[in-house]
Motif scaffolding. Structure first.
Motif, short mmCIF file in Angstrom:
data_model
loop_
_atom_site.label_atom_id
_atom_site.label_comp_id
_atom_site.label_asym_id
_atom_site.label_seq_id
_atom_site.Cartn_x
_atom_site.Cartn_y
_atom_site.Cartn_z
N GLN A 1 -5.47 13.08 8.02
CA GLN A 1 -6.54 12.63 7.11
C GLN A 1 -7.58 13.74 6.91
OE1 GLN A 1 -8.32 8.48 7.04
NE2 GLN A 1 -10.01 9.63 7.93
N HIS B 1 0.83 5.33 0.76
CA HIS B 1 0.04 6.39 1.40
C HIS B 1 0.86 7.68 1.42
CE1 HIS B 1 -3.23 3.81 2.95
NE2 HIS B 1 -2.28 2.89 3.03
N ASP B 2 0.19 8.78 1.81
CA ASP B 2 0.93 10.04 2.03
C ASP B 2 1.68 9.99 3.35
OD1 ASP B 2 -0.18 11.20 -0.30
OD2 ASP B 2 -2.01 11.70 0.80
N VAL C 1 -2.18 5.71 6.87
CA VAL C 1 -2.40 4.41 7.50
C VAL C 1 -1.82 4.46 8.92
CG1 VAL C 1 -0.27 3.31 6.60
CG2 VAL C 1 -2.24 1.90 7.25
N ALA D 1 -5.09 13.98 3.47
CA ALA D 1 -4.01 13.03 3.19
C ALA D 1 -4.50 11.59 3.28
CB ALA D 1 -2.87 13.25 4.19
N SER D 2 -3.84 10.72 2.56
CA SER D 2 -4.08 9.29 2.70
C SER D 2 -3.14 8.78 3.80
CB SER D 2 -3.79 8.60 1.36
OG SER D 2 -3.43 7.28 1.57
N THR E 1 -7.85 4.48 8.40
CA THR E 1 -7.36 3.17 7.99
C THR E 1 -6.47 2.70 9.13
OG1 THR E 1 -7.42 3.88 5.70
CG2 THR E 1 -6.11 1.91 6.20
N GLU F 1 0.86 -1.19 0.00
CA GLU F 1 0.00 0.00 0.00
C GLU F 1 0.89 1.23 0.00
OE1 GLU F 1 -2.83 0.31 3.16
OE2 GLU F 1 -3.54 -1.74 2.89
N TYR G 1 4.08 -1.19 3.50
CA TYR G 1 3.51 0.15 3.44
C TYR G 1 4.62 1.12 3.03
CZ TYR G 1 -0.18 -2.06 6.17
OH TYR G 1 -1.17 -2.90 6.59
#
Ligand SMILES: Cc1cc2nc3c(=O)[nH]c(=O)nc-3n(C[C@H](O)[C@H](O)[C@H](O)COP(=O)(O)OP(=O)(O)OC[C@H]3O[C@@H](n4cnc5c(N)ncnc54)[C@H](O)[C@@H]3O)c2cc1C
Length: 365
Positions: free
Chosen positions: A24, A5-6, A31, A28-29, A169, A3, A195
């Protein structure tokens, strides 16, 4: 499975949760990786104060940061409620710290005076024996007065944690043991999963000590145990939170909280619980008849001087450290001030006093 993410946040306690949520909320993305129930987790064992009055003696930037957070809390609570339906039970009616002797009253007055001189006036004042009885009924004869700060409050830490996790997430049972770090590119593997993100936050509480060096950071945190007693539900005892007692929305009364340097020990001790019960029954004699329904010990996450650590790695820009021992109080600032700064790639100057380099300076001095 890989994955991208940002932002990767390691540690799903109140610090990591608030930062992840705030990032978020900025689009932003994110995790959020958490070790799970096996870890030491202060966020699940704390007292729930949003406490300002005594925070930052000797370190005005910490006093200002705490005040900023208390001011941001209502916005955070409203936004979490709107997004999740979870009520964090925030109340900020002001807080009392009771004194049980003239000596305690004088010491408290000196602390409040010092805070006022160092960090400015936020309306904290000493309240006399007579006046405190007009604010709170049922006090024991030994109460000689209190300090009162109009911006202190409390909240439900478990509802806060739940609300933060609800829209994220959030990946529990993911213990991170290795981070592949390059400037602006971080790869984390947990079991079969990978990640990748250009930014990473180490907010793993007591686990941060081992993770931080992997990204060129220094987080010398250690445990400080606190024990808490919870009574059965009682009729309204007090409208204000105090530093050793608060009544929850459900009616239970939380009594706390001790400070024991016992390493990674989370067993309760009768002698410590007795001290907590004794002090609180001297304040509120009615507590003598209350049944205890729970008690526990949990570990605070303490830096060597007790103040937070916020820092960006010089060696691996994009990696940030975040830890403190007041994750409930500072949730507003972590979500709504720190998280946007991390996304922007630069911590504000106001946070430079919280860099871990201060510990090197202490060692040299
Ligand atoms: C008794 C007591 C009373 C307190 N009272 C208050 C109060 O009234 N008000 C207040 O503001 N604060 C209070 N606190 C402090 C507050 O609880 C903490 O500041 C806060 O919970 C710290 O949050 P954290 O996220 O840094 O740490 P934690 O809550 O400990 O979370 C760290 C998380 O990191 C995860 N983790 C660790 N290692 C790894 C790894 N390798 N990989 C993945 N995940 C990992 C763990 O699973 C854990 O969930 C109290 C604390 C205690 C113990």
């Amino acid at each position: 499975m890989t994955e991208t993410h940002d932002l990767i946040v390691i540690g799903g306690g109140l610090v990591g949760g608030a930062i992840a949520w705030g990032a978020q909320a900025k689009g932003a993305s994110v995790v959020l990786l958490d070790e799970g129930d096996i870890a030491y987790r202060a966020a699940r064992g704390n007292f729930g104060l949003v406490w300002v009055q005594s925070k930052g003696a000797g370190m005005p930037p910490y006093a200002q940061w705490t005040r900023q957070s208390a001011a941001l809390w209502p916005d955070l609570a409203a936004r979490l409620h709107a997004a999740t339906g979870t009520d964090t039970a925030l109340h900020q009616p002001g807080g009392l710290a009771f004194c049980l002797s003239d000596e305690e009253f004088d010491q408290r007055a000196a602390l409040i005076h010092r805070m006022h001189n160092e960090s400015g006036d936020i309306g904290t004042r000493m309240v006399s024996r007579e006046e405190v009885r007009t604010m709170v009924s049922g006090l024991g004869d030994e109460v000689t007065g209190a300090s009162f700060c109009p911006i202190d409050g409390h909240a439900s830490p478990l509802h806060l944690l739940k609300a933060l996790h609800q829209t994220l997430t959030y990946r529990p049972n993911r213990k991170v043991s290795h981070i592949d770090a390059r400037p602006g590119l971080f790869t984390v593997r947990t079991g079969e999963e990978t990640y990748i993100a250009p930014r990473i936050v180490i907010a793993a509480g007591l686990g941060s000590r081992d993770l931080a060096p992997m990204v060129g950071l220094h987080m010398p945190v250690s445990p400080l145990q606190g024990q808490i007693i919870v009574t059965e539900r009682m009729r309204k005892l007090i409208d204000y939170p105090t530093h050793v007692l608060r009544q929850t929305d459900e009616g239970t009364v939380m009594l706390g909280d001790s400070q024991e340097d016992v390493g990674f020990d989370i067993t309760t001790k009768v002698a410590v619980l007795k001290q907590i019960a004794d002090r609180n029954t001297r304040i509120f004699p009615a507590l003598k008849d209350a049944s205890i329904i729970r008690m526990w010990a949990a570990l605070r996450v303490m830096s060597p001087d007790g103040f937070p650590i916020y820092e960006q790695s010089e060696r691996f820009p994009g990696a940030f450290a975040a830890t403190c021992h007041s994750g409930v109080t500072l949730a507003g600032a972590h979500a709504l001030a720190l998280a946007p700064a991390i996304l922007g790639g630069t911590l504000p100057d106001a946070l430079s006093p919280f860099a871990s380099t201060r510990f090197n300076q202490t060692a040299v001095a």
